[in-house]
Design a protein around this motif. Structure first.
Motif, mmCIF file in Angstrom:
data_model
loop_
_atom_site.group_PDB
_atom_site.id
_atom_site.type_symbol
_atom_site.label_atom_id
_atom_site.label_comp_id
_atom_site.label_asym_id
_atom_site.label_seq_id
_atom_site.Cartn_x
_atom_site.Cartn_y
_atom_site.Cartn_z
ATOM 1 N N UNK A 137 78.940 -44.155 72.779
ATOM 2 C CA UNK A 137 79.125 -44.161 74.222
ATOM 3 C C UNK A 137 78.078 -43.306 74.883
ATOM 4 N N UNK A 138 77.579 -43.746 76.044
ATOM 5 C CA UNK A 138 76.550 -42.977 76.741
ATOM 6 C C UNK A 138 76.534 -43.358 78.214
ATOM 7 N N UNK A 139 76.160 -42.394 79.053
ATOM 8 C CA UNK A 139 75.959 -42.635 80.476
ATOM 9 C C UNK A 139 74.735 -41.885 80.933
ATOM 10 N N UNK A 140 73.912 -42.519 81.769
ATOM 11 C CA UNK A 140 72.683 -41.887 82.229
ATOM 12 C C UNK A 140 72.533 -42.130 83.722
ATOM 13 N N UNK A 141 72.405 -41.050 84.468
ATOM 14 C CA UNK A 141 72.284 -41.114 85.926
ATOM 15 C C UNK A 141 70.878 -40.715 86.348
ATOM 16 N N UNK A 145 69.989 -44.889 90.289
ATOM 17 C CA UNK A 145 70.819 -45.844 89.549
ATOM 18 C C UNK A 145 71.554 -45.167 88.389
ATOM 19 N N UNK A 146 72.509 -45.914 87.827
ATOM 20 C CA UNK A 146 73.381 -45.395 86.768
ATOM 21 C C UNK A 146 73.639 -46.494 85.751
ATOM 22 N N UNK A 147 73.626 -46.128 84.468
ATOM 23 C CA UNK A 147 73.937 -47.057 83.377
ATOM 24 C C UNK A 147 74.913 -46.374 82.426
ATOM 25 N N UNK A 148 75.938 -47.123 82.004
ATOM 26 C CA UNK A 148 76.923 -46.563 81.070
ATOM 27 C C UNK A 148 77.420 -47.649 80.116
ATOM 28 N N UNK A 149 77.676 -47.257 78.866
ATOM 29 C CA UNK A 149 78.330 -48.159 77.914
ATOM 30 C C UNK A 149 79.285 -47.357 77.038
ATOM 31 N N UNK A 150 80.311 -48.020 76.529
ATOM 32 C CA UNK A 150 81.302 -47.390 75.659
ATOM 33 C C UNK A 150 81.775 -48.392 74.609
ATOM 34 N N UNK A 151 82.283 -47.854 73.509
ATOM 35 C CA UNK A 151 82.856 -48.686 72.456
ATOM 36 C C UNK A 151 84.242 -49.197 72.862
ATOM 37 N N UNK A 152 84.937 -48.451 73.724
ATOM 38 C CA UNK A 152 86.270 -48.838 74.204
ATOM 39 C C UNK A 152 86.161 -49.281 75.664
ATOM 40 N N UNK A 153 87.122 -50.062 76.105
ATOM 41 C CA UNK A 153 87.101 -50.620 77.450
ATOM 42 C C UNK A 153 87.474 -49.541 78.484
ATOM 43 N N UNK A 154 86.521 -49.157 79.300
ATOM 44 C CA UNK A 154 86.742 -48.151 80.348
ATOM 45 C C UNK A 154 86.685 -48.774 81.737
ATOM 46 N N UNK A 155 86.365 -50.037 81.825
ATOM 47 C CA UNK A 155 86.115 -50.682 83.113
ATOM 48 C C UNK A 155 87.376 -50.720 83.969
#
Length: 297
Positions: A137-141, A145-155
């Motif tokens: 999992x990672x997030x970069x601001x 702009x912002x990009x994020x991904x995770x192995x589990x559903x956070x949406x």
């Protein structure tokens, strides 16, 4: 025979002229990149790094998760020229293993043009794997702009964790400033997406991620505004980024408290561009001299 052997050995070795020419082309490409960044101040600003967060868990190279993640990041880059926000889910089908599941999103600041948004997302995607290598999992601001991904559903799930804050120097005994600031923050708290507000010399903006409902967005912004007041107190400018929203305000100019660092970054970029240009010019001169020497025998 000896002369033929020398010719064969020479043909197997890399030509120094070719290497210099390739080096020159690379220098020129770097020069044009720096030139474009410094000739478009907005582009430079949108690429300023704010924060990044990485999970402790790591995935294995060539795993199912890595394949899904690569697909997701490619989708993020291809989607950015069409829309400023999108979310994705990869490798979560019933017929596939959950080990390859990855969920992600990206979002650009609401006042960014489409072209600037796309460039900002490309920059964020290229950095996120470097800053958080093999992270589940990672997030970069970045500034824009912002990009994020995770192995589990956070949406779509509300998360008001504090990710980043920045406070400027304090404004003491300025009743008018506090009144104007509170007016701006009260207005920002009513945002449902991206909102800009101003009162006198105080300005600000706020934004929620696109996966939040209007009710969750209001709750997130209320938390962000509360932290601006509690954590930064009487600061003349401050930023608070939560997991799914952010709020910012400033007085007497656009980001007074970060203008020094921004100008320094621009100055560094210009200096590097000049150095790269000079080196590229020297490399081209060396190439021309090498060709002349070979032509004259």
């Amino acid at each position: 025979m000896r002369r033929l052997k020398k010719k064969m050995l020479r043909s197997l070795q890399p030509h120094s002229t070719d290497n210099i020419f390739i080096f020159a082309l690379r220098l020129y490409s770097l020069f044009f990149i720096f030139s474009s960044l410094n000739s478009h101040g907005r582009l430079v600003d949108s690429h300023i790094f704010i924060y990044a967060g990485c999970s402790q868990e790591k995935y294995q190279p060539n795993s199912a998760f890595e394949g899904s993640l690569n697909s997701l990041l490619a989708s993020v880059v291809s989607s950015a020229p069409q829309t400023s926000y999108n979310s994705f889910a990869m490798g979560n089908g019933s017929s596939t293993s959950t080990e390859g599941a990855v969920y992600g999103l990206y979002q650009c600041r609401g006042d960014l043009k489409t072209t600037d948004c796309s460039r900002c997302i490309e920059s964020a995607v290229s950095q996120i794997s470097l800053v958080c290598p093999y992270s589940y999992g990672a997030g970069l601001q970045l500034e824009g702009c912002y990009v994020r991904y995770e192995h589990v559903d956070f949406l779509g799930r509300l998360d008001t964790s504090l990710m980043y804050k920045k406070c400027s120097k304090s404004v003491s005994n300025d009743v008018e400033f506090y009144r104007r600031r509170d007016d701006v923050l009260a207005d920002l708290q009513t945002a449902t997406g991206f909102r800009v507000s101003s009162s006198g010399l105080v300005q600000g903006f706020a934004q929620c991620l696109g996966d939040l409902s209007s009710g969750d967005c209001s709750a997130c912004l209320a938390e962000a505004v509360g932290k601006l007041k509690n954590l930064c107190g009487s600061a003349s400018a401050s930023d608070v980024f939560l997991s799914q929203c952010y709020a910012r305000y400033w007085a007497s100019g656009y980001y007074d408290f970060s203008s020094d660092s921004s100008s320094n970054q621009d100055q560094v970029g210009k200096t590097v561009a000049i150095i790269v240009g000079v080196l590229a010019g020297l490399a081209i001169v060396v190439v021309l001299l090498s060709f002349l020497r070979r032509a004259l025998g």
